[in-house]
Scaffold this motif. Structure first.
Motif, PDB file in Angstrom:
ATOM      1  N   THR A   2       0.827  -1.192   0.000  1.00  0.00           N
ATOM      2  CA  THR A   2       0.000   0.000   0.000  1.00  0.00           C
ATOM      3  C   THR A   2       0.867   1.248   0.000  1.00  0.00           C
ATOM      4  N   GLN A   5      -0.130   7.207   2.775  1.00  0.00           N
ATOM      5  CA  GLN A   5      -0.970   8.380   2.562  1.00  0.00           C
ATOM      6  C   GLN A   5      -0.823   9.319   3.748  1.00  0.00           C
ATOM      7  N   LYS A  50     -12.880  14.748   4.733  1.00  0.00           N
ATOM      8  CA  LYS A  50     -12.284  13.515   5.286  1.00  0.00           C
ATOM      9  C   LYS A  50     -10.992  13.796   6.074  1.00  0.00           C
ATOM     10  N   GLN A 410      -6.092  13.494  -3.444  1.00  0.00           N
ATOM     11  CA  GLN A 410      -6.699  12.173  -3.652  1.00  0.00           C
ATOM     12  C   GLN A 410      -6.348  11.624  -5.029  1.00  0.00           C
ATOM     13  N   HIS A 416      -6.525   9.786   1.612  1.00  0.00           N
ATOM     14  CA  HIS A 416      -7.620   8.825   1.491  1.00  0.00           C
ATOM     15  C   HIS A 416      -8.894   9.479   0.954  1.00  0.00           C
ATOM     16  N   ARG A 417      -9.796   8.639   0.452  1.00  0.00           N
ATOM     17  CA  ARG A 417     -11.061   9.138  -0.095  1.00  0.00           C
ATOM     18  C   ARG A 417     -12.201   9.052   0.908  1.00  0.00           C
ATOM     19  N   TYR A 419     -13.107   7.911   5.385  1.00  0.00           N
ATOM     20  CA  TYR A 419     -12.633   7.393   6.665  1.00  0.00           C
ATOM     21  C   TYR A 419     -12.675   5.872   6.651  1.00  0.00           C
ATOM     22  N   GLU A 420     -11.598   5.265   7.136  1.00  0.00           N
ATOM     23  CA  GLU A 420     -11.527   3.803   7.146  1.00  0.00           C
ATOM     24  C   GLU A 420     -12.178   3.203   8.390  1.00  0.00           C
ATOM     25  N   HIS A 427      -8.437   6.335  12.507  1.00  0.00           N
ATOM     26  CA  HIS A 427      -7.961   7.323  11.536  1.00  0.00           C
ATOM     27  C   HIS A 427      -6.435   7.373  11.490  1.00  0.00           C
TER      28      HIS A 427
END
Length: 448
Positions: A2, A5, A50, A410, A416-417, A419-420, A427
């Motif tokens: 990955t 970011q 975000k 982005q 990121h696009r 919130y995970e 976060h």
């Protein structure tokens, strides 16, 4: 693998913006300092972009001339963040509370209450106080630096012990059996240090993230040690990529020395973007913001940075060829080399100042692409893990950043696009922790 970011924090405190003249700008509510609805709208705009967290710095003292400037700090950080918690769903909520001026039980109670109220989005910026005025407001004199940091270690450890004193499984809530909690799992901490102590327990259950995330902001070896031991996020003020890279490298090495994974500690570099349709438009915006400050004094300061004698009569003129040849950046001011670079581009001194060369963070006045380019360069050079954004004017500047800069980041795969997760730990990718970090138990400054 990955692609890394960046993380983004946004500084929202007084309801106006990071620049002294923000309260006078078009579209700004001059009562925003005390209007929670205004502050919540700013947090909602950041959440739309975000951005991982809102950060409220705090010095509990009057730090400006109220005749012309609005206060820099929030009316009260915890009140503002609690209001923001009720008007947002995902964005993290972080505030400063001094380890010098506050007792650990008060900090533990207030921040864990915010954490449960926000469903696991709270963070505490744990820093000693360096302001004599803030100390005087609490009837205190500032102790020596070494003593302040010794107390800081004790306060953080006692706060974290109190956070964990109500164990995760303690809240039974057995209505039929009439049992509210298992008191064998809610126990005093009985910690006593040289400077602070607490018996406990803290009668607040865990939040969705367990307990608040610890942040740190402070320089020098003492600040680095506090950050390395306890912090998941660190606020820093580098003025160059080299300075940022050196700070981040030192921070990661210090975390590793105390037994932590260096990837657990994220460095946020302070950054002040002014987004406009062009560089000229951004400079004009900042010139208007500068109308409330003493530019005569700033020109004198600018001269000292460059080793020149400058006066207000030259405000609307560039440096002469003779002045440029004689200019020598002050070796004691990390901003000075960049200042000379801007001056050499031929701008008037008023425009040189509008570039933010004497602000407390690096400034980029320009288009969204200019701002994104700066952020990409610093991030990819390893100068930071993300940025702490001090937007010039909140009323339109947050929207400009969210709508223009964030999409560029982005598209470039740098941000990121969405919130995970739902908590601040999610976060940040911060590991689970409840109570004291067991890896640091052998190095405790406070003991039972």
């Amino acid at each position: 693998m990955t692609t890394p970011q960046m993380l983004l924090a946004i500084q929202i405190a007084n309801g106006y913006g990071a620049q002294p003249g923000a309260w006078r700008m078009p579209g700004v509510d001059p009562s925003g300092y005390t209007d929670m609805d205004v502050l919540v709208r700013h947090a909602q705009a950041a959440e739309r972009g975000k951005i991982q967290l809102v950060f409220l710095a705090d010095t509990p003292a009057l730090t400006v001339d109220l005749e012309r400037e609005a206060p820099q700090m929030a009316v009260d950080p915890l009140v503002v963040l609690t209001s923001m918690a009720r008007g947002t769903e995902r964005i993290g909520l972080v505030a400063t509370a001094s380890t010098t001026l506050n007792e650990p039980y008060t900090i533990a109670r207030q921040f864990k209450a915010l954490d449960v109220a926000s469903h696991g989005r709270a963070g505490w910026n744990a820093v000693p106080t360096s302001s004599p005025a803030a100390a005087a407001n609490h009837g205190l004199a500032l102790p020596p630096r070494a003593e302040k940091y010794e107390r800081a270690h004790e306060v953080v450890q006692i706060v974290q012990a109190l956070w964990g004193s109500w164990e995760r499984a303690a809240w039974v809530r057995d209505v039929a059996g009439g049992r509210f909690a298992d008191t064998s799992k809610i126990r005093p901490v009985d910690l006593q240090g040289r400077h602070v102590a607490s018996r406990g327990p803290l009668p607040i259950p865990p939040s969705e993230q367990g307990q608040p995330v610890v942040f740190q902001a402070g320089g020098g070896g003492n600040g680095l040690e506090v950050a390395a031991r306890y912090a998941s996020g660190v606020y820093a003020n580098p003025f160059s990529i080299e300075e940022g890279r050196a700070h981040r490298t030192a921070l990661r090495a210090a975390a590793e020395r105390v037994g932590r994974d260096p990837d657990e500690v994220e460095l946020f570099a302070g950054f002040m973007p002014s987004v406009a349709s062009s560089r000229r438009a951004a400079l004009d915006r900042r010139r208007r913001l500068d109308e409330v400050v003493d530019l005569d004094q700033r020109v004198t300061y600018l001269g000292a940075m460059l080793g020149l004698r400058l006066g207000a009569e030259q405000l609307d003129e560039p440096l002469t060829d003779q002045q440029l040849a004689a200019a020598r950046p002050s070796p004691g001011d990390p901003r000075a080399p960049h200042t000379l670079e801007i001056a050499r581009e031929g701008w008037s001194l008023r425009d040189v100042l509008a570039h933010g060369v004497i602000d407390y963070h690096p400034v980029v006045p320009g288009t969204a692409a200019d701002v994104a380019d700066h952020m990409q360069q610093w991030f990819e050079a390893g100068a930071c893990d993300g940025f702490s954004l001090a937007i010039d004017v909140h009323a339109d500047g947050i929207d400009a950043f969210v709508d223009q800069v964030v999409p560029l980041l982005q598209e470039r795969g740098l941000f990121h696009r969405d919130y995970e997760g739902a908590t601040l730990r999610d976060h940040l990718g911060a590991p689970d922790q409840y109570g004291l970090d067991p890896r640091l138990a052998g190095a405790a400054h406070a003991s039972s």
